[in-house]
Design a protein around this motif. Structure first.
Motif, PDB file in Angstrom:
ATOM      1  N   UNK A  67       0.857  -1.319   0.124  1.00 21.97           N
ATOM      2  CA  UNK A  67      -0.196  -0.114  -0.221  1.00 21.97           C
ATOM      3  C   UNK A  67       0.700   1.293   0.060  1.00 21.97           C
ATOM      4  N   UNK A  68       1.893   1.322   0.852  1.00 21.68           N
ATOM      5  CA  UNK A  68       2.815   2.338   1.035  1.00 21.68           C
ATOM      6  C   UNK A  68       3.701   2.590  -0.542  1.00 21.68           C
ATOM      7  N   UNK A  69       3.836   1.552  -1.208  1.00 18.51           N
ATOM      8  CA  UNK A  69       4.423   1.443  -2.701  1.00 18.51           C
ATOM      9  C   UNK A  69       3.550   2.179  -3.474  1.00 18.51           C
ATOM     10  N   UNK A  70       2.298   1.844  -3.445  1.00 20.40           N
ATOM     11  CA  UNK A  70       1.086   2.461  -4.295  1.00 20.40           C
ATOM     12  C   UNK A  70       0.954   3.963  -4.112  1.00 20.40           C
ATOM     13  N   UNK A  71       1.237   4.241  -3.044  1.00 21.52           N
ATOM     14  CA  UNK A  71       1.008   5.855  -2.273  1.00 21.52           C
ATOM     15  C   UNK A  71       1.479   5.838  -1.227  1.00 21.52           C
ATOM     16  N   UNK A  72       2.549   6.667  -0.984  1.00 16.23           N
ATOM     17  CA  UNK A  72       3.390   6.879   0.202  1.00 16.23           C
ATOM     18  C   UNK A  72       2.722   7.585   1.501  1.00 16.23           C
ATOM     19  N   UNK A  73       3.172   7.473   2.294  1.00 14.44           N
ATOM     20  CA  UNK A  73       2.462   7.860   3.610  1.00 14.44           C
ATOM     21  C   UNK A  73       2.455   9.561   3.605  1.00 14.44           C
ATOM     22  N   UNK A  74       3.549  10.174   3.308  1.00 18.80           N
ATOM     23  CA  UNK A  74       3.593  11.647   2.783  1.00 18.80           C
ATOM     24  C   UNK A  74       2.439  12.041   2.016  1.00 18.80           C
ATOM     25  N   UNK A  75       2.135  11.341   0.787  1.00 17.33           N
ATOM     26  CA  UNK A  75       1.158  11.691  -0.067  1.00 17.33           C
ATOM     27  C   UNK A  75      -0.305  11.472   0.472  1.00 17.33           C
ATOM     28  N   UNK A  76      -0.135  10.533   1.388  1.00 17.75           N
ATOM     29  CA  UNK A  76      -1.717  10.386   1.781  1.00 17.75           C
ATOM     30  C   UNK A  76      -1.989  11.437   2.934  1.00 17.75           C
ATOM     31  N   UNK A  77      -0.839  11.721   3.675  1.00 13.76           N
ATOM     32  CA  UNK A  77      -1.047  12.712   4.603  1.00 13.76           C
ATOM     33  C   UNK A  77      -1.458  14.330   3.950  1.00 13.76           C
ATOM     34  N   UNK A  78      -0.602  14.297   2.809  1.00 16.95           N
ATOM     35  CA  UNK A  78      -0.780  15.640   2.166  1.00 16.95           C
ATOM     36  C   UNK A  78      -1.996  15.816   1.614  1.00 16.95           C
ATOM     37  N   UNK A  79      -2.517  14.700   1.111  1.00 18.56           N
ATOM     38  CA  UNK A  79      -4.065  14.735   0.357  1.00 18.56           C
ATOM     39  C   UNK A  79      -4.988  15.007   1.694  1.00 18.56           C
ATOM     40  N   UNK A  80      -4.959  14.295   2.824  1.00 15.09           N
ATOM     41  CA  UNK A  80      -5.777  14.583   4.017  1.00 15.09           C
ATOM     42  C   UNK A  80      -5.751  16.073   4.492  1.00 15.09           C
ATOM     43  N   UNK A  81      -4.550  16.731   4.277  1.00 20.87           N
ATOM     44  CA  UNK A  81      -4.141  17.897   4.678  1.00 20.87           C
ATOM     45  C   UNK A  81      -5.198  18.866   3.707  1.00 20.87           C
ATOM     46  N   UNK A  82      -4.910  18.661   2.641  1.00 27.18           N
ATOM     47  CA  UNK A  82      -5.695  19.332   1.279  1.00 27.18           C
ATOM     48  C   UNK A  82      -7.254  19.424   1.552  1.00 27.18           C
ATOM     49  N   UNK A  83      -7.754  18.059   1.776  1.00 27.19           N
ATOM     50  CA  UNK A  83      -9.026  17.788   2.024  1.00 27.19           C
ATOM     51  C   UNK A  83      -9.625  18.620   3.251  1.00 27.19           C
ATOM     52  N   UNK A  84      -8.980  18.482   4.274  1.00 31.93           N
ATOM     53  CA  UNK A  84      -9.316  19.162   5.453  1.00 31.93           C
ATOM     54  C   UNK A  84      -9.511  20.782   5.256  1.00 31.93           C
ATOM     55  N   UNK A  85      -8.337  21.142   4.553  1.00 29.97           N
ATOM     56  CA  UNK A  85      -8.342  22.591   4.608  1.00 29.97           C
ATOM     57  C   UNK A  85      -9.023  23.379   3.629  1.00 29.97           C
ATOM     58  N   UNK A  86      -9.301  22.615   2.559  1.00 27.79           N
ATOM     59  CA  UNK A  86     -10.408  22.888   1.405  1.00 27.79           C
ATOM     60  C   UNK A  86     -11.696  23.268   2.261  1.00 27.79           C
ATOM     61  N   UNK A  87     -12.176  22.582   3.300  1.00 31.57           N
ATOM     62  CA  UNK A  87     -13.393  22.432   4.071  1.00 31.57           C
ATOM     63  C   UNK A  87     -13.242  23.606   4.706  1.00 31.57           C
TER      64      UNK A  87
END
Lengths: 316, 316
Positions: free
Chosen positions: A143-163
DNA sequence: ATTAATTATATAACTAGTTATGCAAATGTA
DNA sequence: TACATTTGCATAACTAGTTATATAATTAAT
């Protein structure tokens, strides 16, 4: 470890480190128990050599997921311990092919039973537990090969902030921000032109009174993005999308996207069928955003702006 | 990592180490993403301070599972970075109580949102996966606390090896081993006595012909343990268990236990109701074994051996 | 009231890895 | 064929932890 219950999943790294220490500490004791003169960290390299017969240092490193210098050092230690030797018979003189010595082969046989015992012991723990650690590690590697932790966290950050971003109608108090945000990017990439000053210094007169619209993106109640919908006359388009600007400090919150979507929505409300924009291809992130919003390239309209080298439209 | 499929569970330590590296490497990038001037390794200490207000270095170390010098160094770095300060107002002058500074409190607030984002991201991975890594780690911490990996492996070793031990009847070819194994331990702890020489030099005459039995434990076809059942006359007991000896080289294979069980079985076959033994309390492992086999202390029988200071019986 | 033992911390030296870098050999390219 | 690039390895310097040990302060025991 009570600590981990309190602190939450963000301490996963610490928790992994502790478990690693517990397991590898015991690994050293296990070699002692079996009377084998062997250091645990040698194991992956040793195993690979026992399987592959002859292989270079870099190949080993890739196989076992270590850095090349790490394998290099381990190889040196194992040569000193008499377990492996350089095999020399390679043509490429850069390469340092190594093979097990007699002693190494002997130890590899001696170790076999030990590895089986460890396997059985670990299988035993897995059987006792509800959650399979070995399988979980395998899944996480994938799963981390598919999408790294930093990528996942940064997506979550974006999602939260855009709210937390609010898109609101223009008010006179935002005029300064409307001007500053636009001047910032225009003067970075181009030169301010006559038409810019008119619209930015006096948006009420040049945009709103003519039937246009301005939207402002607020983050923590501060205006961090703006975008205008400008009424066009004598054109197949009703409106032009223009003067979109987002503060560099507020990047990564999808503000451009939110503004674009809101402007398109507003245009629809005002009865527009298509909207138009002008830009420059050196503004790559902007052009990407326009494509994402659904804009497509068009050609041939006249423009008062020197900096325009691409024209696009969005069919609503 | 294909390597781990081949190598088996004994590489669990390596696999954990790699996953730890992947996770902690990204942790550093995450702080950067949020613009926080912070080193990942500070986190457990920082978190504890943010929760507890005031706490000593050793207490922190215990709480987070680090060594005290590790926390000591981290504290020094964080003081240098201006995140914490010594609070001085403790009476015990050995103690170095530390608290967050204003700046530290500020960062702890700043970091909160970040931790939540990480939490959500990790929860996301857990939701995507079949095997819950976080829960698995928690279980393993518990299970290894109950019984360490080295303990489990050593038990498995014992179990496997005791399967390779064969208990066979005495043959003249084992006379030398029968003598040597007994002389080894007797002369280590005591002095050989007249009665010893008789039985060990001539077991056929002094043990077997009188209706006794001798059993031999073979490991890899070598005699590594012996035990005799000696016929007793004019006694409430039919047999005495004696001359039990196990080679130190073959320890940890439950050979004493296997011999004892086999001797008891043999006595039963021969119609005995109780068996008797004599020993000395300085032989702690032997005494323990006798208790495990079910022997209990008795008093008052006569013995030809000086070294005897404990007498036991087993009711069959 | 001494003396011994324990506790809290700091420091030194070590470990098992990493990244950065330099050198020599091999390969690619004009 | 000559020069630039790439590859394989070793070495140096760093990192995040460890254990061992020294020192000072406190507590316990005679």
């Amino acid at each position: 470890m009570e600590f981990f219950d309190k602190v939450g999943k963000s301490a996963l790294g610490s928790r992994l480190r502790l478990m690693t220490a517990v397991v590898t500490d015991d690994a050293a004791k296990i070699y002692e128990l079996y009377g084998v003169d062997f250091v645990p960290k040698w194991f992956p390299v040793f195993y690979t050599l026992a399987e592959e017969r002859e292989i270079t240092i870099t190949e080993i490193a890739n196989e076992i997921g270590h850095s090349q210098p790490s394998v290099s050092k381990i190889i040196q230690e194992m040569i000193a311990a008499g377990l492996i030797e350089e095999s020399a018979k390679t043509e490429d003189k850069r390469k340092n092919n190594v093979v097990l010595t007699e002693k190494g082969i002997l130890i590899s046989k001696k170790i076999k039973q030990q590895l089986e015992d460890i396997d059985v012991a670990i299988e035993g723990i897995i059987a006792e537990s509800k959650h399979n650690l070995w399988a979980a590690l395998e899944e996480w590697e994938f799963l981390l090969e598919q999408k790294s932790l930093i990528k996942r966290v940064s997506e979550q950050k974006k999602k939260r902030e855009s709210k937390d971003v609010k898109i609101v109608d223009y008010k006179p108090e935002y005029q300064e921000a409307f001007r500053a945000l636009n001047v910032e990017w225009i003067s970075t990439y181009f030169e301010m032109e006559e038409a810019d000053y008119k619209a930015l210094d006096n948006p009420e007169e040049y945009i709103l009174k003519k039937g246009g619209k301005i939207l402002v993106a607020l983050y923590e109640n501060e205006p961090v993005g703006v975008c205008a919908l400008i009424k066009m006359n004598n054109s197949e388009y009703d409106f032009e999308m223009a003067k979109m600007a987002v503060s560099p400090k507020a990047q990564g919150k999808s503000i451009g996207w939110l503004l674009g979507k809101a402007i398109a929505e507003k245009a629809k409300e005002l009865g527009a069928k298509k909207i138009y924009l002008e830009s420059n291809t050196i503004l790559k992130p902007a052009i990407n955003l326009y494509y994402k919003l659904g804009f497509e390239k068009v050609f041939g309209l006249e423009t008062p702006y020197k900096r325009c080298n691409i024209q696009m439209e969005l069919v609503l």
